[in-house]
Each structure stands twice: as structure tokens, then as C-alpha cells.
Design an enzyme around this catalytic site. Structure first.
Site, short mmCIF file in Angstrom:
data_model
loop_
_atom_site.label_atom_id
_atom_site.label_comp_id
_atom_site.label_asym_id
_atom_site.label_seq_id
_atom_site.Cartn_x
_atom_site.Cartn_y
_atom_site.Cartn_z
N ARG A 50 15.00 60.89 35.73
CA ARG A 50 13.84 60.30 37.01
C ARG A 50 12.60 61.06 36.72
O ARG A 50 12.26 62.20 35.81
CB ARG A 50 14.38 60.79 38.13
CG ARG A 50 15.30 59.86 38.66
CD ARG A 50 14.78 58.70 39.30
NE ARG A 50 16.05 57.84 39.82
CZ ARG A 50 17.13 57.07 39.73
NH1 ARG A 50 16.56 56.82 38.18
NH2 ARG A 50 17.37 56.28 40.37
N GLU A 83 5.41 56.09 37.18
CA GLU A 83 5.62 54.65 36.80
C GLU A 83 5.67 53.50 37.88
O GLU A 83 5.97 52.50 37.22
CB GLU A 83 7.23 54.61 36.24
CG GLU A 83 8.42 54.49 36.82
CD GLU A 83 10.18 55.37 36.42
OE1 GLU A 83 10.68 53.91 36.46
OE2 GLU A 83 9.58 55.79 35.67
N ASP A 93 12.17 57.70 29.15
CA ASP A 93 12.43 56.57 29.37
C ASP A 93 11.63 56.32 31.16
O ASP A 93 11.77 55.14 31.72
CB ASP A 93 13.91 56.00 29.61
CG ASP A 93 14.18 54.66 29.14
OD1 ASP A 93 13.67 53.86 29.10
OD2 ASP A 93 15.18 54.54 30.71
N HIS A 140 11.87 52.74 31.09
CA HIS A 140 12.92 52.46 32.10
C HIS A 140 13.84 51.20 31.67
O HIS A 140 14.27 51.21 32.93
CB HIS A 140 12.45 52.61 33.58
CG HIS A 140 13.41 52.91 34.78
ND1 HIS A 140 12.99 53.51 35.42
CD2 HIS A 140 14.87 53.49 34.58
CE1 HIS A 140 13.93 54.32 36.21
NE2 HIS A 140 15.37 54.00 35.65
#
Length: 342
Positions: free
Chosen positions: A231, A260, A255, A292
Site C-alpha cells: 500500500r 495514486e 507498485d 499497481h
């Protein structure tokens, strides 16, 4: 049962159809859930969401006012859902407690290898037919110490891959796992001090928010590699950028990104103004950011859809979703418990 599913990408439709087998009447919406798009849930029994959907208290209340009684998220994490608000309005919640941890683990190690062997730089040079070896010196993972923060299913799967590369793997978790699989349990400070590579696999909670900050980064080895496929909020991005600039963090593979929401999963190529912090971060050749996508394998997508449909099936039957129950107040005492094997 009538269901609306938000944030659906074109590639998900085939997997959902295969899992659903026309059992539920599912309306697929590409828009993310928000206070504005909640209206699509009118006349539905349940809502299916994803990680960047807005399931805050105002949205929860609007859904409840329209009669929604069940929300299933196509993710392990539930930090995007106001569980207290849902509990107050009698909305039951379910997640996907486990799906192909190998997908996340393999992406984590892919980031690590791409960073260590400078594959992005090599590829960019190669596109210009520049095949010299300058700026491409990497390092072996064999014999390095990898520290994992979070030893759930994904952390353990990641440990197995790094051990296969010949790494010493140490780990920290507030909950001791049942299986250690050769991982040495250490304190968080010991992990920060000893690790050549640090990989984050913890859920986002008030206790883990910005667990990587100026103070914790200062305890790390000079030139450490930091990876995050969990996260975005686990890392204070401003602190990470300062550490990249100073050379304290030698490599950064992300990632996920704490800002985001509204950014990832969409094409922002033509935006007049782009996220300044992320732009400054990605300007560094020793930083890789992926959108992600660690979960994005055929196997993981099918398992996510299978579990989501199971959650809908069980709720329709007035049965608890077992391990998938994500209610603030567990529903296990209210209905017949059914254990889900993910």
C-alpha cells in the site's frame, strides 16, 4: 441478485463472466465509485468495488439510503472502506483474503532485478542503438540480506523467491506467522539496520501509515534497495525522495503510491499538469514505478473473480463469507459460519 461493479476494466469482464455463470445480474461500470457515481447502485442489492474506489462515510451513507446491504471489494486490503460507517448502516463487507500471493511476490522480485541490473536504462539506451556498458553495473542478490516487513501470505511467497536467489531473509511482523520457512524473525530496528533490500508487505493501518519515514530511513544501510508492492501509504514519499537525492536509498521500486487515487489505472498522458511529487521521483534512473499491476496475472484475476462471486453467493444465502468477512463487527455470530478456502 442485482449487483453493480465499479472500476471494471475491459480485461476483467471475461474473468467475471466465467466466475459468475449468469448467477447474478451484474452491471459493469468503468467509473470508480464516488459520491457522484453512487447513483448507479439505485435498485441494486449489492456493490462490488476495487482499491481506489471511494467507500468513505458519505458514499456509504448514500449507498445505504438506496438500500445497499452488501459491499464486496476485489482486493485483500480494505483501507478504502469506512468499516465503522458501514457497520452503523448495517452494510456487510467482504474482501478477497488471499489470491495468488505468487503474483505479487514475483512482481516484487521483478522490480528488484530490474533495478539491480539497471534494465530500464539498458533498454532505453538500446532503443537508440547505444549498446555500451557504462552505467549498467549491477549487483548479485546471492548472499544479500533481504528484510520483509509483513509476513502474511505475500510476504512468505516473496521470501521463498528471494531464498531461491540465495539471499538471507529476515522478517518483522507484529503477528508471528505460523510458518517461518527459514525466515529469521527480528525487531523492526534490526531489520532496518541489517537489510540490503527491504520489501514491504504489510496492510495499511494507523500503525503502519508512513512506517517508512525520515526516522526509519536514517536507520537503514546506505544505498539500501526499498520495494513496496503493498500500500502506498506505508511510505512517506517526500521522505523517500529526499533519501534518493541524498543517496541513502540507492534503489526504489514502487507498485503503489500514496497519492495514486484518481491517478493509477487511468491514462494521464495528456494531462496539462502531472503529479509533481511522482514526476520528481520518477526522474531518477534508480527509481521504477509501476501502476499497481502486481496483481495483474491471469491466475490472480481469475481467483479474485471466483472469490468475489463466492462472496455474493454466500451473502445471498444469508451465510457469512468466513475468512472473507471484512465487517467492522464480525457477522459470524449473526449467521451460519461458512469457511472460505481461497
Amino acid at each position: 441478485m442485482k449487483v453493480v461493479a465499479y472500476s471494471i476494466k475491459a480485461f476483467e469482464k471475461e474473468f467475471l463472466a466465467k466466475s459468475n455463470q449468469k448467477k447474478h445480474d451484474i452491471t459493469l461500470i468503468s467509473n470508480p465509485l464516488s459520491i457522484e457515481t453512487a447513483a448507479y447502485a439505485q435498485g441494486k442489492d449489492a456493490v462490488v468495488i476495487f482499491t481506489n474506489d471511494d467507500a468513505s462515510a458519505p458514499v456509504i451513507n448514500k449507498l445505504a439510503d438506496m438500500g445497499i446491504k452488501f459491499i464486496a471489494t476485489r482486493s485483500v486490503g480494505t483501507d478504502h472502506i469506512d468499516k465503522v460507517a458501514a457497520g452503523k448502516r448495517g452494510i456487510k463487507l467482504a474482501n478477497v483474503p488471499i489470491y495468488s500471493p505468487q503474483a505479487i511476490a514475483e512482481h516484487t522480485v521483478a522490480l528488484a532485478l530490474a533495478l539491480s541490473r539497471r534494465l530500464i536504462t539498458a533498454h532505453q539506451h538500446g532503443l537508440n542503438f547505444d549498446f555500451k556498458l557504462d552505467e549498467l553495473i549491477g549487483f548479485n542478490f546471492y548472499g544479500k540480506t533481504v528484510g520483509l516487513i509483513g509476513l502474511g501470505h505475500i510476504g512468505l511467497a516473496t521470501a521463498a523467491v528471494f531464498k531461491g536467489l540465495g539471499c538471507r531473509v529476515i522478517g518483522y511482523d507484529v503477528h508471528k506467522p505460523d510458518r517461518l520457512q527459514g525466515i529469521e524473525l527480528v525487531t523492526l530496528d534490526e531489520l532496518l539496520a541489517q537489510s540490503d533490500v527491504i520489501s514491504l508487505h504489510a496492510p495499511l493501518t494507523p500503525d503502519t501509515f508512513h512506517i517508512i519515514n525520515n526516522e526509519s530511513i536514517a536507520k537503514m544501510k546506505q544505498g539500501v534497495m526499498l520495494l513496496n508492492t503493498s500500500r502506498g501509504g506505508l511510505i512517506d514519499t517526500e521522505s523517500a525522495l529526499l533519501a534518493i537525492n541524498a543517496g541513502q536509498i540507492g534503489y526504489l521500486g514502487l507498485d503503489v503510491y500514496e497519492n495514486e487515487k484518481g491517478l493509477f489505472f487511468q491514462d494521464h498522458t495528456h494531462d496539462a499538469q502531472k503529479d509533481d511529487l511522482l514526476t520528481r521521483l520518477m526522474a531518477h534512473p534508480n527509481v521504477i514505478v509501476t501502476p499497481h499491476q502486481a496483481f495483474l496475472t491471469n491466475e490472480a484475476l481469475q481467483q479474485i473473480c471466483d472469490q468475489t462471486i463466492k462472496n455474493l453467493d454466500l451473502w445471498q444465502q444469508n451465510k457469512c463469507t468466513g475468512n472473507a468477512c471484512a465487517c467492522a463487527n464480525s457477522c459470524r455470530t449473526e449467521v451460519v459460519p461458512v469457511k472460505i478456502i481461497a
